[in-house]
Design a protein around this motif. Structure first.
Motif, PDB file in Angstrom:
ATOM      1  N   ARG A   7      15.849   4.508  -1.904  1.00  0.00           N
ATOM      2  CA  ARG A   7      16.269   5.883  -1.635  1.00  0.00           C
ATOM      3  C   ARG A   7      15.124   6.692  -1.034  1.00  0.00           C
ATOM      4  NH1 ARG A   7      20.466   8.639   0.007  1.00  0.00           N
ATOM      5  NH2 ARG A   7      20.642  10.704  -0.906  1.00  0.00           N
ATOM      6  N   ILE A   8      13.906   6.503  -1.543  1.00  0.00           N
ATOM      7  CA  ILE A   8      12.733   7.195  -1.006  1.00  0.00           C
ATOM      8  C   ILE A   8      12.523   6.809   0.455  1.00  0.00           C
ATOM      9  CG2 ILE A   8      10.219   7.390  -1.169  1.00  0.00           C
ATOM     10  CD1 ILE A   8      10.540   6.934  -4.208  1.00  0.00           C
ATOM     11  N   SER A   9      12.626   5.509   0.744  1.00  0.00           N
ATOM     12  CA  SER A   9      12.447   5.026   2.112  1.00  0.00           C
ATOM     13  C   SER A   9      13.486   5.642   3.045  1.00  0.00           C
ATOM     14  CB  SER A   9      12.544   3.498   2.143  1.00  0.00           C
ATOM     15  OG  SER A   9      12.374   3.013   3.454  1.00  0.00           O
ATOM     16  N   TRP A  10      14.736   5.719   2.582  1.00  0.00           N
ATOM     17  CA  TRP A  10      15.798   6.299   3.411  1.00  0.00           C
ATOM     18  C   TRP A  10      15.538   7.779   3.674  1.00  0.00           C
ATOM     19  CZ3 TRP A  10      19.431  10.181   3.059  1.00  0.00           C
ATOM     20  CH2 TRP A  10      20.471  10.149   4.002  1.00  0.00           C
ATOM     21  N   LEU A  11      15.130   8.514   2.654  1.00  0.00           N
ATOM     22  CA  LEU A  11      14.854   9.939   2.828  1.00  0.00           C
ATOM     23  C   LEU A  11      13.686  10.163   3.785  1.00  0.00           C
ATOM     24  CD1 LEU A  11      15.245  11.109  -0.882  1.00  0.00           C
ATOM     25  CD2 LEU A  11      16.745  11.725   1.017  1.00  0.00           C
ATOM     26  N   ARG A  12      12.718   9.260   3.741  1.00  0.00           N
ATOM     27  CA  ARG A  12      11.548   9.402   4.602  1.00  0.00           C
ATOM     28  C   ARG A  12      11.879   9.046   6.047  1.00  0.00           C
ATOM     29  NH1 ARG A  12       6.197   5.605   4.531  1.00  0.00           N
ATOM     30  NH2 ARG A  12       7.838   4.117   5.028  1.00  0.00           N
ATOM     31  N   VAL A  13      12.595   7.929   6.252  1.00  0.00           N
ATOM     32  CA  VAL A  13      12.851   7.435   7.605  1.00  0.00           C
ATOM     33  C   VAL A  13      14.033   8.147   8.262  1.00  0.00           C
ATOM     34  CG1 VAL A  13      13.475   5.411   8.967  1.00  0.00           C
ATOM     35  CG2 VAL A  13      11.855   5.188   7.072  1.00  0.00           C
ATOM     36  N   GLU A  14      15.145   8.214   7.555  1.00  0.00           N
ATOM     37  CA  GLU A  14      16.361   8.748   8.158  1.00  0.00           C
ATOM     38  C   GLU A  14      16.389  10.271   8.210  1.00  0.00           C
ATOM     39  OE1 GLU A  14      18.532   6.892   9.640  1.00  0.00           O
ATOM     40  OE2 GLU A  14      17.484   5.040   9.083  1.00  0.00           O
ATOM     41  N   ARG A  15      15.778  10.915   7.210  1.00  0.00           N
ATOM     42  CA  ARG A  15      15.807  12.381   7.180  1.00  0.00           C
ATOM     43  C   ARG A  15      14.460  13.007   7.514  1.00  0.00           C
ATOM     44  NH1 ARG A  15      18.856  14.587   1.972  1.00  0.00           N
ATOM     45  NH2 ARG A  15      18.230  16.503   3.045  1.00  0.00           N
ATOM     46  N   GLY A  16      13.426  12.159   7.610  1.00  0.00           N
ATOM     47  CA  GLY A  16      12.114  12.658   8.007  1.00  0.00           C
ATOM     48  C   GLY A  16      11.464  13.581   7.011  1.00  0.00           C
ATOM     49  N   LEU A  17      11.742  13.406   5.719  1.00  0.00           N
ATOM     50  CA  LEU A  17      11.198  14.298   4.693  1.00  0.00           C
ATOM     51  C   LEU A  17       9.773  13.900   4.307  1.00  0.00           C
ATOM     52  CD1 LEU A  17      14.258  14.708   2.274  1.00  0.00           C
ATOM     53  CD2 LEU A  17      13.651  16.052   4.309  1.00  0.00           C
ATOM     54  N   ASN A  18       8.963  14.891   3.980  1.00  0.00           N
ATOM     55  CA  ASN A  18       7.623  14.624   3.465  1.00  0.00           C
ATOM     56  C   ASN A  18       7.713  14.408   1.951  1.00  0.00           C
ATOM     57  OD1 ASN A  18       7.739  17.154   2.168  1.00  0.00           O
ATOM     58  ND2 ASN A  18       6.740  18.190   3.873  1.00  0.00           N
ATOM     59  N   PRO A  19       6.609  13.987   1.290  1.00  0.00           N
ATOM     60  CA  PRO A  19       6.677  13.687  -0.147  1.00  0.00           C
ATOM     61  C   PRO A  19       7.206  14.838  -0.998  1.00  0.00           C
ATOM     62  CG  PRO A  19       4.671  12.792   0.775  1.00  0.00           C
ATOM     63  CD  PRO A  19       5.306  13.600   1.871  1.00  0.00           C
ATOM     64  N   ALA A  20       6.772  16.064  -0.722  1.00  0.00           N
ATOM     65  CA  ALA A  20       7.237  17.209  -1.511  1.00  0.00           C
ATOM     66  C   ALA A  20       8.737  17.403  -1.355  1.00  0.00           C
ATOM     67  CB  ALA A  20       6.493  18.471  -1.092  1.00  0.00           C
ATOM     68  N   SER A  65       0.826  -1.206   0.000  1.00  0.00           N
ATOM     69  CA  SER A  65       0.000   0.000   0.000  1.00  0.00           C
ATOM     70  C   SER A  65       0.859   1.255   0.000  1.00  0.00           C
ATOM     71  CB  SER A  65      -0.932   0.003   1.215  1.00  0.00           C
ATOM     72  OG  SER A  65      -0.190  -0.020   2.427  1.00  0.00           O
ATOM     73  N   THR A  66       2.034   1.182   0.639  1.00  0.00           N
ATOM     74  CA  THR A  66       2.956   2.324   0.624  1.00  0.00           C
ATOM     75  C   THR A  66       3.463   2.590  -0.789  1.00  0.00           C
ATOM     76  OG1 THR A  66       3.663   1.987   2.913  1.00  0.00           O
ATOM     77  CG2 THR A  66       5.168   3.204   1.479  1.00  0.00           C
ATOM     78  N   LEU A  67       3.759   1.522  -1.541  1.00  0.00           N
ATOM     79  CA  LEU A  67       4.210   1.704  -2.928  1.00  0.00           C
ATOM     80  C   LEU A  67       3.134   2.369  -3.764  1.00  0.00           C
ATOM     81  CD1 LEU A  67       6.238  -1.475  -3.939  1.00  0.00           C
ATOM     82  CD2 LEU A  67       6.938   0.551  -2.685  1.00  0.00           C
ATOM     83  N   ARG A  68       1.879   1.959  -3.559  1.00  0.00           N
ATOM     84  CA  ARG A  68       0.787   2.568  -4.320  1.00  0.00           C
ATOM     85  C   ARG A  68       0.619   4.041  -3.931  1.00  0.00           C
ATOM     86  NH1 ARG A  68      -1.532  -2.537  -2.752  1.00  0.00           N
ATOM     87  NH2 ARG A  68      -1.564  -3.997  -4.527  1.00  0.00           N
ATOM     88  N   LEU A  69       0.806   4.344  -2.651  1.00  0.00           N
ATOM     89  CA  LEU A  69       0.721   5.733  -2.199  1.00  0.00           C
ATOM     90  C   LEU A  69       1.826   6.564  -2.832  1.00  0.00           C
ATOM     91  CD1 LEU A  69      -0.417   7.967  -0.377  1.00  0.00           C
ATOM     92  CD2 LEU A  69       1.094   7.110   1.441  1.00  0.00           C
ATOM     93  N   TRP A  70       3.047   6.038  -2.844  1.00  0.00           N
ATOM     94  CA  TRP A  70       4.168   6.771  -3.448  1.00  0.00           C
ATOM     95  C   TRP A  70       3.924   7.027  -4.925  1.00  0.00           C
ATOM     96  CZ3 TRP A  70       8.900   3.737  -1.011  1.00  0.00           C
ATOM     97  CH2 TRP A  70       8.985   4.090   0.347  1.00  0.00           C
ATOM     98  N   GLU A  71       3.235   6.099  -5.579  1.00  0.00           N
ATOM     99  CA  GLU A  71       2.924   6.286  -6.995  1.00  0.00           C
ATOM    100  C   GLU A  71       1.945   7.447  -7.181  1.00  0.00           C
ATOM    101  OE1 GLU A  71       1.175   3.769 -10.825  1.00  0.00           O
ATOM    102  OE2 GLU A  71       1.769   2.729  -8.993  1.00  0.00           O
ATOM    103  N   THR A  72       0.912   7.515  -6.329  1.00  0.00           N
ATOM    104  CA  THR A  72      -0.050   8.623  -6.429  1.00  0.00           C
ATOM    105  C   THR A  72       0.615   9.960  -6.104  1.00  0.00           C
ATOM    106  OG1 THR A  72      -0.782   8.414  -4.118  1.00  0.00           O
ATOM    107  CG2 THR A  72      -1.930   7.080  -5.775  1.00  0.00           C
ATOM    108  N   GLN A  73       1.691   9.920  -5.306  1.00  0.00           N
ATOM    109  CA  GLN A  73       2.409  11.137  -4.948  1.00  0.00           C
ATOM    110  C   GLN A  73       3.471  11.514  -5.977  1.00  0.00           C
ATOM    111  OE1 GLN A  73       3.807   9.812  -1.099  1.00  0.00           O
ATOM    112  NE2 GLN A  73       2.062  10.722  -0.013  1.00  0.00           N
ATOM    113  N   LEU A  91      15.189  14.291  -4.612  1.00  0.00           N
ATOM    114  CA  LEU A  91      15.485  13.415  -5.742  1.00  0.00           C
ATOM    115  C   LEU A  91      15.806  14.219  -6.992  1.00  0.00           C
ATOM    116  CD1 LEU A  91      12.729  10.691  -5.215  1.00  0.00           C
ATOM    117  CD2 LEU A  91      15.186  10.457  -4.813  1.00  0.00           C
ATOM    118  N   ASP A  92      15.119  15.355  -7.163  1.00  0.00           N
ATOM    119  CA  ASP A  92      15.391  16.213  -8.315  1.00  0.00           C
ATOM    120  C   ASP A  92      16.822  16.717  -8.298  1.00  0.00           C
ATOM    121  OD1 ASP A  92      12.865  15.949  -9.273  1.00  0.00           O
ATOM    122  OD2 ASP A  92      12.131  17.898  -8.588  1.00  0.00           O
TER     123      ASP A  92
END
Length: 277
Positions: free
Chosen positions: A58-71, A25-33, A77-78
């Motif tokens: 890389r997305i998982s690491w940025l979310r967990v280790e750096r606490g970044l939101n989708p934006a 479900s997380t993968l599907r959420l990341w796709e919608t984002q 990543l850009d």
């Protein structure tokens, strides 16, 4: 397992989620984002490549280790180089040129002083889709790519960097250079390179592949079916079912759409003049 087998390996959503250490479900959420856009099988199922898995890590690491939101993750990543198989930013590789279309589109948008939301709204697509295209050069149909090129006063050939190389007078069979693959199931191979008066391409369409909408531009086009079967729709009301040996010539300013009508691969010889593809 051979090297060739590795390059074509694809994972289903459950497998990709397990390997990335997250839920399906997380993968599907990341796709919608707009964080990742996997390819789709002929039946519409998600298929994740090795590069997709690296991006997911890389997305998982940025979310967990750096606490970044989708934006913030999108921005991070850009700003990074293409992701390596180990899930970290690495140096450009031979495949890094596949990101050229996205980089050029982002540069054109910034030059025009427009936001993702403004351009996406004008074209009629979601901002997340445009964001993904700018990052990965993937995730849109041929029709949308044409519309974006026209919006910025450019061409798809120019966005791909196709017209920047040296002219090759002879291109041997099997030595065609591929365009960055923006659309699942559609492979475009260049039969001539450099700044020419004609766009000469070999289109390879997998079963079910299509333009996913109609588009138009300046010039004239000639299509010859080498194998398989393709349907062209001109001006939304003229339908042409073409088989091996059939050809079609039309003005590019007419709205045109196409789809593979064969249960196998369809191969086309496609020429545009002037080079407005």
């Amino acid at each position: 397992m051979t090297d060739d087998a590795v390059t074509v390996l694809r994972y289903k959503v459950a497998e990709a989620a397990r390997l990335a250490g997250v839920s399906a479900s997380t993968l599907r959420l990341w796709e919608t984002q707009g964080l990742v856009v996997p390819e789709r099988s002929v039946t519409g199922h998600r298929q994740y490549s090795e590069n997709d898995l690296a991006r997911l890590k890389r997305i998982s690491w940025l979310r967990v280790e750096r606490g970044l939101n989708p934006a913030a993750i999108r921005e991070a990543l850009d700003a990074e180089l293409p992701v390596s198989d180990e899930g970290t930013a690495g140096p450009p590789t031979e495949g890094a040129s596949t990101f050229e279309i996205g980089r050029k589109l982002r540069s054109l948008r910034h030059g025009a002083g427009k936001t993702l939301e403004q351009v996406a709204g004008d074209i009629g697509i979601a901002a997340s889709i445009l964001s993904t295209l700018e990052r990965t050069s993937q995730g849109v149909s041929v029709a949308v790519l044409h519309n974006l090129a026209e919006y910025f006063g450019s061409t798809v050939s120019s966005l791909s960097g196709k017209d920047e190389g040296e002219v090759r007078a002879v291109v041997r069979a099997g030595e065609w250079r591929n365009w960055p693959r923006t659309t699942p199931g559609v492979t475009i191979q260049m039969l001539a390179e450099g700044r020419n008066q004609m766009d000469c391409h070999r289109f390879v369409l997998e079963p079910g592949a299509s333009s996913e909408g109609a588009y138009k531009h300046e010039g004239e086009e000639f299509v010859y079916v080498l194998s398989g079967r393709v349907e062209f729709v001109l001006d939304a009301d003229q339908f042409h079912d073409l088989g091996p040996g059939d050809s079609l010539y039309f003005a590019s300013r007419r709205q045109h759409a196409w789809s593979n009508r064969h249960d196998g691969e369809t191969v086309l010889l496609w020429i545009n003049t002037p080079p407005t593809f």
